[in-house]
Design a protein around this motif. Structure first.
Motif, PDB file in Angstrom:
ATOM      1  N   ASN A 355       0.856  -1.188   0.000  1.00  0.00           N
ATOM      2  CA  ASN A 355       0.000   0.000   0.000  1.00  0.00           C
ATOM      3  C   ASN A 355       0.883   1.225   0.000  1.00  0.00           C
ATOM      4  OD1 ASN A 355      -2.979  -0.992   0.604  1.00  0.00           O
ATOM      5  ND2 ASN A 355      -1.560  -2.269   1.747  1.00  0.00           N
ATOM      6  N   ASN A 364      -2.188  13.701   3.575  1.00  0.00           N
ATOM      7  CA  ASN A 364      -2.008  12.599   2.624  1.00  0.00           C
ATOM      8  C   ASN A 364      -2.369  13.135   1.244  1.00  0.00           C
ATOM      9  OD1 ASN A 364      -2.210  10.376   0.990  1.00  0.00           O
ATOM     10  ND2 ASN A 364      -3.589   9.218   2.330  1.00  0.00           N
ATOM     11  N   LYS A 477      -5.004   5.771  -1.101  1.00  0.00           N
ATOM     12  CA  LYS A 477      -3.676   5.194  -1.364  1.00  0.00           C
ATOM     13  C   LYS A 477      -3.800   4.252  -2.547  1.00  0.00           C
ATOM     14  CE  LYS A 477      -4.689   1.293   1.676  1.00  0.00           C
ATOM     15  NZ  LYS A 477      -6.086   1.564   2.023  1.00  0.00           N
TER      16      LYS A 477
HETATM   17  P1  ADP Z   1      -7.713  -2.823   2.944  1.00  0.00           P
HETATM   18  O1  ADP Z   1      -8.153  -3.728   4.073  1.00  0.00           O
HETATM   19  O2  ADP Z   1      -8.812  -2.181   2.197  1.00  0.00           O
HETATM   20  O3  ADP Z   1      -6.688  -3.428   2.036  1.00  0.00           O
HETATM   21  P2  ADP Z   1      -6.613  -1.118   5.042  1.00  0.00           P
HETATM   22  O4  ADP Z   1      -7.193   0.222   5.341  1.00  0.00           O
HETATM   23  O5  ADP Z   1      -6.782  -2.201   6.031  1.00  0.00           O
HETATM   24  O6  ADP Z   1      -7.027  -1.525   3.592  1.00  0.00           O
HETATM   25  O7  ADP Z   1      -5.073  -0.894   4.800  1.00  0.00           O
HETATM   26  C1  ADP Z   1      -4.240  -1.846   4.309  1.00  0.00           C
HETATM   27  C2  ADP Z   1      -2.864  -1.298   4.494  1.00  0.00           C
HETATM   28  O8  ADP Z   1      -2.745  -0.017   3.877  1.00  0.00           O
HETATM   29  C3  ADP Z   1      -2.454  -1.112   5.951  1.00  0.00           C
HETATM   30  O9  ADP Z   1      -1.137  -1.558   6.108  1.00  0.00           O
HETATM   31  C4  ADP Z   1      -2.548   0.386   6.090  1.00  0.00           C
HETATM   32  O10 ADP Z   1      -1.730   0.884   7.116  1.00  0.00           O
HETATM   33  C5  ADP Z   1      -2.067   0.835   4.745  1.00  0.00           C
HETATM   34  N1  ADP Z   1      -2.333   2.252   4.491  1.00  0.00           N
HETATM   35  C6  ADP Z   1      -3.383   2.988   4.906  1.00  0.00           C
HETATM   36  N2  ADP Z   1      -3.196   4.280   4.567  1.00  0.00           N
HETATM   37  C7  ADP Z   1      -2.004   4.369   3.923  1.00  0.00           C
HETATM   38  C8  ADP Z   1      -1.230   5.424   3.365  1.00  0.00           C
HETATM   39  N3  ADP Z   1      -1.659   6.692   3.380  1.00  0.00           N
HETATM   40  N4  ADP Z   1      -0.041   5.120   2.819  1.00  0.00           N
HETATM   41  C9  ADP Z   1       0.405   3.852   2.789  1.00  0.00           C
HETATM   42  N5  ADP Z   1      -0.265   2.833   3.300  1.00  0.00           N
HETATM   43  C10 ADP Z   1      -1.457   3.068   3.875  1.00  0.00           C
END
Ligand code: ADP
Ligand code: MG
Length: 730
Positions: A355, A364, A477
């Motif tokens: 991510n 952000n 992201k």
């Molecule tokens: P999903 O479950 O939809 O894949 P999540 O919100 O659980 O998404 O996040 C998955 C990963 O993305 C986590 O490690 C989270 O910390 C990361 N993440 C969230 N915001 C950002 C950001 N601004 N930059 C990089 N990574 C991020």
């Protein structure tokens, strides 16, 4: 032949008892996160408490603002670090670095300095902190460094916190470092990452200044990685030469039940596995790694762990520690953690979701907002990412290329090898309209703001469940999903930072040119941004794809759009040293041509070696394990026929014929594999192609015969743990 596959599966099933293993206690271990978090890292609090004020301020400027390190503070930092480490029980320190092997490396030195009285004191100087000289001449350098010419040196990276590694018999201080040759060439994965992060910072700040953002002095990439892995009982692991040597099974028949019932995904976590996860997470908290999520994955025996995102450089180091910790802690529970991309054929493999975003201290930059001005800014940064992926599909693809990942990409469980971006319906619509130069309405009917009114409210996480896309926008992201489960995330994040920096550079220049001809006004600025966004949106349309990435139609469509489809690692690696890429890497001072060539060579070599080792392992297993078992069985059948007298044994005769046929196939396959694997070519390129085109198909031939034999040779004669046991005994 004695009975081999006897009771080890029972042993695997029963030897673990929550009371007797690991450090299991009668009552649960308390996990006070606030108290333990970061207790094994030399973090900011620790520095503040222990360093002279001026040294702390100066170090903070380096860590938080990227300012160059002042050498004169090194001695006081070293002293504070040593005192802290000794209080933590450390006797040694190491410069921890990441050579081109993809894993981490360390050489330990003790703090000990003998004194005249025959005793010893613990010492650690600023010089020892800042620079080390491991005799590291055996690391792959891809020709950058002849052994006679120079040793490498390691240099402290103050932006990634030092940490303590514990062992029952003592502890040591581990200091994250970069690894370079004396001529200044990067021999590791950290140096180019730091250089790319700098490039992104420079261009990001430049764009924010154009947008009139006050006080924006730093733009950083942020990274959060979701790690998939398997846990299996060590009884099985050590009985399988393929797992122990190659990390994956090279043969193994499909079990009657695989993942068809979908009963594992998000299921309740087995007790032993949970105990292991809890201990691993506890260790990771103590190392200051913010683990957030855990769950069962799709395949039986497969799990996932994910932290909260951090700045790219620290996230990359922490990702390495996550992999190391999972592997170490698993052993305390009689388990082995498999990080290979495809440990078992026929069930899902493991990947890593990277991510990615970029931001300032307070913002952000990929977070859409309701405010029209911020909206434009969001679209500008988002367009830069789209352009980066479109222009540099080749680089993103090769950043995840490896022999192991070739089993996943395009295999209908992971994204295809074709790069495309999933934006979700609404944002895709916005970019379509921008391409037409009229972005002022959206699917939801509201007016889209390029200063006119607000961007339609973009629901976070809308449509981010398209798991077939290799590169998806997920609300605030992007998620790069093609990353391999056992790779370092340094290269993918180096490439992401570099290519987005280049896009921002190009777009900032376009914007400056647009602005040059216009009056300084709000409207003038909005028109200029609109013009840039229209040009870029037009350009990047082919990379945007919201549909099913697994479908055949997409492969045809992608070809029509002119997108690259680099199916295998050898296909992907060639472009590392293309003219376009050498220019790009040199322009932003991320890697020189020589450094690029060296990496290209190392990755080729790694591919070749990985497959060569697999081929040898498979040949050995087929010859010394599978064949003897099959022959024993055939013998049994033939003796039965011999002794039959008047009894009609048509079934046994048929079976004997079938087994004999499979044995013949197996022997032919082995000979073929042996011949191909011995057939060394003149150049590395030719060897790599030979592995891909001849050795891999020969391995599959052997596997086909072996897997069929597994289906008929008596279980008690079969010398290897089966998929049924490995995946389901917990
Ligand atoms: P999903 O479950 O939809 O894949 P999540 O919100 O659980 O998404 O996040 C998955 C990963 O993305 C986590 O490690 C989270 O910390 C990361 N993440 C969230 N915001 C950002 C950001 N601004 N930059 C990089 N990574 C991020
Ligand atoms: Mg995800």
């Amino acid at each position: 032949m004695s009975n081999v596959s006897q009771d080890y599966h029972l042993l695997a099933a029963t030897k673990y008892s929550p009371r007797a293993n690991g450090k299991a206690k009668a009552s649960p271990v308390s996990m006070d996160i606030e108290q333990i978090f970061g207790e094994n890292t030399f973090g900011l609090d620790e520095m503040k408490a222990r360093l002279p004020k001026s040294a702390y301020k100066s170090l903070l400027a380096t860590i938080q603002k990227g300012e160059p390190l002042k050498p004169e503070i090194a001695d006081s930092v070293a002293l504070a670090m040593k005192e802290w480490a000794i209080e933590k029980g450390a006797s040694h320190y190491t410069h921890w670095f990441q050579p081109l092997t993809g894993s981490t490396a360390e050489k330990h030195d003790s703090f000990i300095t003998p004194n005249k009285g025959g005793g010893a004191i613990a010492e650690f100087s600023g010089k020892e902190l800042i620079q080390g000289e491991p005799d590291a001449s055996s690391f792959p350098s891809g020709g950058l460094r002849a052994t006679f010419e120079a040793r490498g040196y390691t240099a402290w990276d103050p932006t990634s916190p030092a940490f303590i590694v514990e062992n029952e018999n003592g502890s040591y201080l581990s200091i994250p470092t970069a690894f370079a040759s004396w001529t200044g060439e990067a021999l590791d994965t950290k140096i180019p990452l730091l250089r790319a992060i700098d490039a992104l910072n420079e261009q990001g700040v430049r764009v924010l200044k154009l947008f009139g953002v006050k006080g924006a002095t730093r733009v950083a990439a942020t990274v959060g990685t979701e790690q998939e892995y398997f846990l299996i009982d060590e009884e099985f692991y050590y009985r399988r030469p393929d797992l122990a040597t190659c990390g994956r099974t090279l043969i193994g028949a499909k079990p009657p039940k695989g993942q068809e019932l979908d009963d594992h995904y998000f299921g309740s976590i087995p007790e032993r596995v949970l105990a292991c996860m809890l201990e691993a997470e506890r260790e990771l908290y103590r190392l200051g790694i913010p683990i957030k999520t855990r769950h069962n994955e799709v395949a039986p025996g497969q799990y996932e762990i994910a932290p909260i995102y951090e700045e790219a450089n620290v996230a990359v180091d922490h990702q390495q520690l996550v992999m190391l910790t999972l592997q170490q802690v698993a052993r305390r529970y009689g388990l082995v953690c498999l990080l290979h991309e495809k440990p078992f054929a026929g069930v899902n493999g493991s990947g890593k979701h990277n991510n990615w975003s970029m931001g300032t201290d307070s913002m952000n930059l990929l977070d859409p907002s309701d405010n029209p001005h911020d909206n434009m800014q969001f679209l500008f940064f988002c367009a830069a990412v789209l352009r980066a992926v479109y222009k540099h599909q080749d680089l993103l693809r090769l950043s995840v290329a490896s022999a192991g990942n070739d089993h996943r990409l395009g295999a209908n469980e992971a994204p295809p090898a074709i790069l495309s971006v999933f934006l979700g319906e609404q944002l895709q619509d916005v970019f379509s309209q921008l391409a037409e130069g009229s972005a002022n309405s959206s699917k939801q009917g509201g007016l889209l703001g390029l200063g006119v009114t607000t961007l339609p409210h973009l629901p976070r996480h809308a449509g981010d469940r398209n798991r077939t896309s290799p590169f998806a926008f997920t609300g605030n992201k992007f998620e790069f999903r093609a990353v391999a489960s056992n790779q370092s995330v340094a290269l993918p994040n180096t490439i992401l930072a570099l290519i987005v920096a280049e896009s921002l550079d190009v777009m900032a220049t376009m914007l400056e040119e647009e602005l040059a001809g216009k009056k300084k006004s709000k409207k003038g600025f909005e028109d200029a941004v609109g013009a840039v966004l229209t040009t870029i949106s037009k350009e990047v349309q082919p990379i945007i794809f919201n549909g099913d990435g697994y479908s055949d139609e997409w492969h045809e469509e992608a070809e029509k759009r002119g997108l690259l489809n680099l199916k295998t690692t050898p296909d992907a690696l060639a472009s590392f040293i293309s003219e376009k890429n050498v220019k790009l890497f040199e322009a932003y001072k991320v890697l020189s041509e020589r450094e690029l060539e060296s990496r290209h060579e190392v990755m080729m070599e790694q591919y070749f070696t990985a497959i060569n080792i697999e081929a040898e392992t498979l040949e050995m297993m087929a010859r010394t394990m599978v064949l003897p078992a099959a022959v024993t069985y055939l013998n049994d059948l033939l003796s039965a026929l011999d002794d039959a007298g008047d009894i009609k044994l048509t079934g046994i005769k048929k079976t004997a014929e079938k087994v004999a046929g499979l044995i013949n196939d197996l022997c032919e396959g082995i000979d073929h594999l042996n011949k191909e694997n011995q057939d060394a070519k003149e150049t590395l390129e030719a060897n790599v192609d030979h592995m891909k085109d001849e050795v891999i198909p020969a391995m599959l031939e052997v596997r086909a015969a072996a897997d069929k034999l597994e289906g008929c040779v008596p279980f008690k004669l079969w010398p290897l743990p089966t998929y049924r046991e490995m995946l389901f005994v917990k």
